[in-house]
Design a protein around this motif. Sequence first.
Motif, PDB file in Angstrom:
ATOM      1  N   TYR A   1      20.386  38.056  47.062  1.00 30.48           N
ATOM      2  CA  TYR A   1      20.067  39.357  47.636  1.00 30.48           C
ATOM      3  C   TYR A   1      19.541  40.251  46.525  1.00 30.48           C
ATOM      4  O   TYR A   1      19.662  39.920  45.334  1.00 30.48           O
ATOM      5  N   LYS A   2      18.931  41.375  46.942  1.00 28.96           N
ATOM      6  CA  LYS A   2      18.302  42.234  45.934  1.00 28.96           C
ATOM      7  C   LYS A   2      18.899  43.631  46.006  1.00 28.96           C
ATOM      8  O   LYS A   2      19.342  44.063  47.072  1.00 28.96           O
ATOM      9  N   VAL A   3      18.834  44.305  44.881  1.00 25.48           N
ATOM     10  CA  VAL A   3      19.376  45.648  44.824  1.00 25.48           C
ATOM     11  C   VAL A   3      18.400  46.537  44.082  1.00 25.48           C
ATOM     12  O   VAL A   3      17.843  46.127  43.066  1.00 25.48           O
ATOM     13  N   LYS A   4      18.188  47.746  44.628  1.00 25.45           N
ATOM     14  CA  LYS A   4      17.346  48.710  43.910  1.00 25.45           C
ATOM     15  C   LYS A   4      18.185  49.947  43.645  1.00 25.45           C
ATOM     16  O   LYS A   4      18.973  50.351  44.510  1.00 25.45           O
ATOM     17  N   GLY A   5      18.002  50.573  42.515  1.00 25.57           N
ATOM     18  CA  GLY A   5      18.696  51.836  42.247  1.00 25.57           C
ATOM     19  C   GLY A   5      19.909  51.643  41.357  1.00 25.57           C
ATOM     20  O   GLY A   5      19.929  50.780  40.478  1.00 25.57           O
ATOM     21  N   ASP A   6      20.932  52.433  41.630  1.00 26.88           N
ATOM     22  CA  ASP A   6      22.074  52.566  40.736  1.00 26.88           C
ATOM     23  C   ASP A   6      23.014  51.354  40.839  1.00 26.88           C
ATOM     24  O   ASP A   6      23.818  51.250  41.769  1.00 26.88           O
ATOM     25  N   MET A   7      22.924  50.455  39.840  1.00 26.49           N
ATOM     26  CA  MET A   7      23.769  49.258  39.872  1.00 26.49           C
ATOM     27  C   MET A   7      25.245  49.599  39.743  1.00 26.49           C
ATOM     28  O   MET A   7      26.098  48.907  40.275  1.00 26.49           O
ATOM     29  N   ASN A   8      25.518  50.690  39.023  1.00 28.22           N
ATOM     30  CA  ASN A   8      26.933  51.044  38.850  1.00 28.22           C
ATOM     31  C   ASN A   8      27.564  51.390  40.189  1.00 28.22           C
ATOM     32  O   ASN A   8      28.741  51.134  40.420  1.00 28.22           O
ATOM     33  N   LEU A   9      26.763  51.973  41.078  1.00 30.30           N
ATOM     34  CA  LEU A   9      27.268  52.310  42.413  1.00 30.30           C
ATOM     35  C   LEU A   9      27.623  51.026  43.164  1.00 30.30           C
ATOM     36  O   LEU A   9      28.644  50.948  43.855  1.00 30.30           O
ATOM     37  N   LEU A  10      26.786  50.019  42.988  1.00 30.70           N
ATOM     38  CA  LEU A  10      27.067  48.729  43.639  1.00 30.70           C
ATOM     39  C   LEU A  10      28.393  48.161  43.134  1.00 30.70           C
ATOM     40  O   LEU A  10      29.222  47.704  43.909  1.00 30.70           O
ATOM     41  N   MET A  11      28.589  48.256  41.822  1.00 32.78           N
ATOM     42  CA  MET A  11      29.798  47.704  41.234  1.00 32.78           C
ATOM     43  C   MET A  11      31.031  48.527  41.605  1.00 32.78           C
ATOM     44  O   MET A  11      32.143  48.056  41.565  1.00 32.78           O
ATOM     45  N   LYS A  12      30.808  49.781  41.992  1.00 27.21           N
ATOM     46  CA  LYS A  12      31.925  50.675  42.314  1.00 27.21           C
ATOM     47  C   LYS A  12      32.379  50.514  43.777  1.00 27.21           C
ATOM     48  O   LYS A  12      33.376  51.096  44.183  1.00 27.21           O
ATOM     49  N   MET A  13      31.625  49.720  44.548  1.00 27.96           N
ATOM     50  CA  MET A  13      31.923  49.654  45.987  1.00 27.96           C
ATOM     51  C   MET A  13      33.358  49.201  46.270  1.00 27.96           C
ATOM     52  O   MET A  13      33.972  49.635  47.227  1.00 27.96           O
ATOM     53  N   GLY A  14      33.867  48.325  45.412  1.00 26.17           N
ATOM     54  CA  GLY A  14      35.236  47.845  45.586  1.00 26.17           C
ATOM     55  C   GLY A  14      36.256  48.976  45.502  1.00 26.17           C
ATOM     56  O   GLY A  14      37.304  48.936  46.142  1.00 26.17           O
ATOM     57  N   GLU A  15      35.929  49.997  44.695  1.00 24.78           N
ATOM     58  CA  GLU A  15      36.848  51.143  44.564  1.00 24.78           C
ATOM     59  C   GLU A  15      36.655  52.128  45.712  1.00 24.78           C
ATOM     60  O   GLU A  15      37.565  52.851  46.084  1.00 24.78           O
ATOM     61  N   LEU A  16      35.434  52.142  46.271  1.00 25.33           N
ATOM     62  CA  LEU A  16      35.133  53.152  47.300  1.00 25.33           C
ATOM     63  C   LEU A  16      35.700  52.788  48.661  1.00 25.33           C
ATOM     64  O   LEU A  16      35.936  53.650  49.492  1.00 25.33           O
ATOM     65  N   PHE A  17      35.907  51.483  48.888  1.00 30.33           N
ATOM     66  CA  PHE A  17      36.350  51.051  50.217  1.00 30.33           C
ATOM     67  C   PHE A  17      37.558  50.129  50.088  1.00 30.33           C
ATOM     68  O   PHE A  17      37.598  49.293  49.186  1.00 30.33           O
ATOM     69  N   HIS A  18      38.498  50.304  51.017  1.00 26.03           N
ATOM     70  CA  HIS A  18      39.650  49.401  51.072  1.00 26.03           C
ATOM     71  C   HIS A  18      39.139  48.018  51.385  1.00 26.03           C
ATOM     72  O   HIS A  18      38.253  47.870  52.231  1.00 26.03           O
TER      73      HIS A  18
END
Length: 680
Positions: free
Chosen positions: A292-309
């Motif tokens: 899969y591909k990602v554009k933009g803020d990679m740190n936000l992608l890595m933070k998803m685990g903290e943002l959602f239960h």
Amino acid sequence: MKPKPNTILFITSFIPVVVFKVVARVGDATLAQAKVATVVGLILAGIQFALSKKFLKHTTYLEKAFLGFLGVGTAWVYLAPTHLSSLLVDHSTTLLYFVLFLTTLIPQIFGYDPFTYAIAKQMAPERVWNTPQFRTINLHLTYFWSIIFFANFISSGLGHGKPLFSILIPLLIVFGIGLPVVKLYPNYYLKRQFTPQPIDPSFSPGTAKELILRMPMGFRPEGAGDLNAEIQFDLSGEGGGKLALSISEGTCTVREGEALSPALTIISPADLWLKIARREINPAHALMNGLYKVKGDMNLLMKMGELFHHPTKTRKEDLTQKGEKKMKILAIQGSPRPKASNTEILLREFLKGAQSQGAETETIYLKDKDIHSCVGCYTCWAKTPGICIFKDDMPELLEKVRDCDILVYATPLYNFNMTALLKAFQERLLPLLDPHLVKSGDVYRHPQRYEINRKMVLISTCGFPEISHFDGLRHVFRHIERNGGVPIIGELLMPAGELLKQEGLREHIQGVLQAAYRAGVEVIRDQRVSQETESEIKKPLVAPDAMAEMANLWWDSHLVGITQGKPTQGKIEDMRLLLRGMAATFNVQVAGDLRATIQFEVTGKQTGDWFFSVENGKCTYHEGKVDSPTLAIKTPSEVWLAIANREMDGQQAFMEGKYAATGDMSLLMRLRSLFGSQKS
Ligand SMILES: Cc1cc2nc3c(=O)[nH]c(=O)nc-3n(C[C@H](O)[C@H](O)[C@H](O)COP(=O)(O)O)c2cc1C
């Protein structure tokens, strides 16, 4: 397979130093040879540098180190006095290892990319360069290489430039240890970070789109802090679509369509994203492999685990000792007087029973919660599906409702129905329903928005003594059951609930409490409360007429107190009420065919004459005096009330002459068994 330019340029980057060593001849070079060797090496290093710049747009630290080493070396052999310039000639290999050692250590100290970064960038696709995993792996490998070069420096130094120590052993270390570790470590690191977990059965979105629509329900404001960002999902294939997730001021919403300026865009096949969310696939691995591909803020992608239960986590504390999943009971307590609540007395016993079977329980006192009334805007159905406009205590409670296995509604009966507190709460459950009308049997209903396996229990007490007062409430709950598809597995309905606080009825009350406890046990053990247990709770504590008379006496005696706003609960304070209560709890089984009259001549604070008449298996209560009573008791009201409230022992008080009795003394001895024992 055609080799890529980055691989070719990586290999060629070693040519300048190898040629330098060959021309200078290892170990016994003359100064003249060294002069030629450094110049040749320097020219080759310059060419390598230029080629990398041209074809790869960047150069590696290795290239810079070789160029620097050969540049300084050339200057050294030409400019330094002969006795000093021979130092480089004698120790060139050892010096080269030292330069490499410094090159691996220094850049990150000054905030530059770690040593291996540039080489790794040549090998790995650009989309992963900004991931924290990429940085960490490179940092680890950089320190690893500094150890390797330091070992080579020592080997070469101690071996005085002999080929075994300066070439053979270092080459063995580099090829035997260095390169295999570089190859294997990234995968090892990623695998260690990710362990597939068994999926929670209650988390079963059928499609990736459904999953993303649910994400706001699992949002963790504490993980987001003051983050404001939009995340765009572009999911191809079946069950996908374009969805915009927006995080702002501690809340999260989702809508179908495109975000205006997404901080992060995730472009993925829908089925792949579903697998990633279910933790069947390692997201970092999938990204590195271009799934899969990602554009933009990679740190936000890595933070998803903290943002959602994460819904797949089954915590150890969620399991019983047998390793089964603990049943979670959420009790919603709707009494406006939670601490002095009759309903609470039943609820507590019920929960104790459930806990005894390993259930995990939580009670929410609605009185203490901030719950805005539903305003009927339907935003939670249309604009932001599943999300209400009000950011009060309800979003958190919705999560708890979704998370529980058994939802207990505990409410006193108010105007033949639930309390306003509970009604407001139930109205705000609207986001959990889907707006569509779906036929079920012969009626239409709104299906649940999220798949559930929840059950319901209703607990209520009312003031009146007849069970029929609950008809309205039960009717409402039958509709709630049908519309929501959430079965009611127990009804604990107790009429004349105020009697739960009457000390004089302690033994009767005990029977009800035991039944409530049993109901809690049954709900977990048998998945429903038995009819016998429900009947035990429904059965009036005393006959309706007696209860009504007692209630009236109570109100009469408390009218003044009530208007002052402070009736005392749980303690008998009124002589008439006490005696009326005794008559109501008359135990016909113990009395048999007893015929008797019992006179009370009461002095003290509540002076008066009252008597009981016992015949034909009944005990009636009267004001006034009876002729020739079978038993006559003369007592100050304070003494008899203290005995009734168990603050004083009856027999001891008699011995001490605190009250007097005349007539049939065996009847006096039988008083406790005749009044206030088993519920008839
Ligand atoms: C505003 C109000 C309405 C009530 N309506 C009824 C009713 O319709 N029927 C009834 O039997 N009792 C009614 N009651 C009495 C309560 O249901 C009863 O006292 C109950 O046990 C109180 O429970 P709690 O202590 O848990 O709040 C009402 C009480 C209040 C304050």
